[in-house]
Design an enzyme around this catalytic site. Structure first.
Site, PDB file in Angstrom:
ATOM      1  N   CYS A 111       0.805  -1.219   0.000  1.00  0.00           N
ATOM      2  CA  CYS A 111       0.000   0.000   0.000  1.00  0.00           C
ATOM      3  C   CYS A 111       0.841   1.274   0.000  1.00  0.00           C
ATOM      4  CB  CYS A 111      -0.948  -0.018   1.192  1.00  0.00           C
ATOM      5  SG  CYS A 111      -1.841  -1.595   1.351  1.00  0.00           S
ATOM      6  N   HIS A 246      -3.280   6.307   2.439  1.00  0.00           N
ATOM      7  CA  HIS A 246      -3.741   5.068   1.827  1.00  0.00           C
ATOM      8  C   HIS A 246      -5.136   4.756   2.345  1.00  0.00           C
ATOM      9  CE1 HIS A 246      -4.398   0.914   1.018  1.00  0.00           C
ATOM     10  NE2 HIS A 246      -4.095   0.506   2.235  1.00  0.00           N
ATOM     11  N   ASN A 276     -10.301  -1.261  -0.438  1.00  0.00           N
ATOM     12  CA  ASN A 276      -8.852  -1.118  -0.274  1.00  0.00           C
ATOM     13  C   ASN A 276      -8.186  -1.613  -1.555  1.00  0.00           C
ATOM     14  OD1 ASN A 276      -6.127  -1.572   0.292  1.00  0.00           O
ATOM     15  ND2 ASN A 276      -6.493  -2.198   2.403  1.00  0.00           N
TER      16      ASN A 276
END
Length: 321
Positions: A111, A246, A276
């Protein structure tokens, strides 16, 4: 000096709402939203892979900017879910785009990958090694998600974002990064090895996450790293127009904003709509904000990615698009 001269994103057409998981695991829409903030995410089609999404993000970049990318001399693809380990995803993107005489490399920093990619591009441009660098964050996490894992399968989605970095007026005001490798066993994807740091793991080629530990690490560390980055740039928190973390989980984002005493309406996110998307989440959040009247030319934007490693990478830019 270097700057982002073009920007693009892509998400697959297939929308997956929370009710999809009710037939797979013991959950429901209310439970998922209350714990993650996620309402929908996008899944790639069968036969649609990370390099395909990356290619389409670059197409969007070209369409929105009119930029010629035929002379790009380096491609960086940031991903945790490449089409295959070898050849790398960047090489597949080079092939699909038909770019000649370009170097290709993948960044495997989960990420945090997209911001690490911007750091690499900045270094390449400032050193004079390359003059035109494509940085792409692209993921097809749906293909490596364990659909029997109640705590993680609800989180992930697919998408891609791309930035073109070239010489020009200095846009990057500061960078930072760091890693706590001692926590590597709390978020991993293993094909063969059955332990990390002496801790037994499941090498099932699927994402495995200790959500509680990652939440604690992110909320405890990322606000500190944001303040350090702002200090490094010689700025104050009042100078920062937007913080783009993120998009791991809306509750993590809210906790980070609260710790910083920073308004949530200045913290663009992509997780509620797209889930995500790991290395793609920051560019998707930026584009979502731009389309909704948020981030605009001249704004000071702080980006910070964090995840598997456990690692983080941050940058502050003066947005010029």
């Amino acid at each position: 000096m270097s700057q982002i001269t073009a920007f693009g994103t892509y998400v697959p057409e297939k929308i997956i709402d929370n009710h999809f998981f009710e037939g797979l695991i013991d959950t429901n829409d209310e439970w998922i939203i209350s714990r993650t903030g996620i309402k929908t995410r996008r899944y790639s089609k069968d036969g649609e892979y990370t390099s395909d999404l990356a290619y389409k993000a670059v197409q969007n970049l070209m369409e929105s900017s009119g930029k010629d990318i035929s002379d790009v001399d380096f491609i960086v693809v940031c991903t945790t879910s490449p089409d295959q380990p070898m050849p790398n995803a960047a090489s597949r993107v080079q092939y699909k785009l038909g770019i000649q005489n370009t170097g290709c490399n993948d960044i495997y920093a989960a990420c945090a990958g997209f911001v690490y990619g911007l750091q690499m591009a900045h270094g390449f441009i400032n050193s004079g090694v390359y003059k035109k660098v494509l940085v792409i964050g692209s993921e097809t996490l749906s293909k490596i998600t364990d659909m029997s894992d109640r705590t993680s399968c609800i989180l992930f989605g697919d998408g891609a974002g791309a930035a073109l970095v070239e010489p020009g007026e200095e846009q990057f005001l500061a960078f930072n990064s760091g890693t706590n490798g001692d926590l590597g066993h709390d978020l991993y994807l293993s094909h063969k090895k059955n332990s990390i740091n002496g801790v037994g793991i499941n090498p099932n080629s699927k994402i495995v996450q200790n959500g509680r530990s990652v939440f604690k690490w992110a909320v405890g560390n990322i606000p500190i790293k944001i303040r350090e980055l702002v200090d490094k740039a010689g700025l104050t928190m009042d100078d920062i127009d937007y913080i783009v973390p993120h998009s791991a989980n809306l509750r993590i984002i809210e906790a980070i904003a609260k710790s910083l005493d920073y308004p949530m309406d200045k913290v663009p996110e992509s997780v509620t709509e797209f889930g995500n998307t790991s290395s793609a989440s920051i560019p998707i959040a930026i584009e979502k904000s731009r389309k909704n009247g948020g981030i605009k030319k001249g704004d000071i934007v702080l980006m910070i990615g964090f995840g598997g490693g456990l690692t983080f990478a941050g940058t502050i830019v003066r947005w010029n698009l």
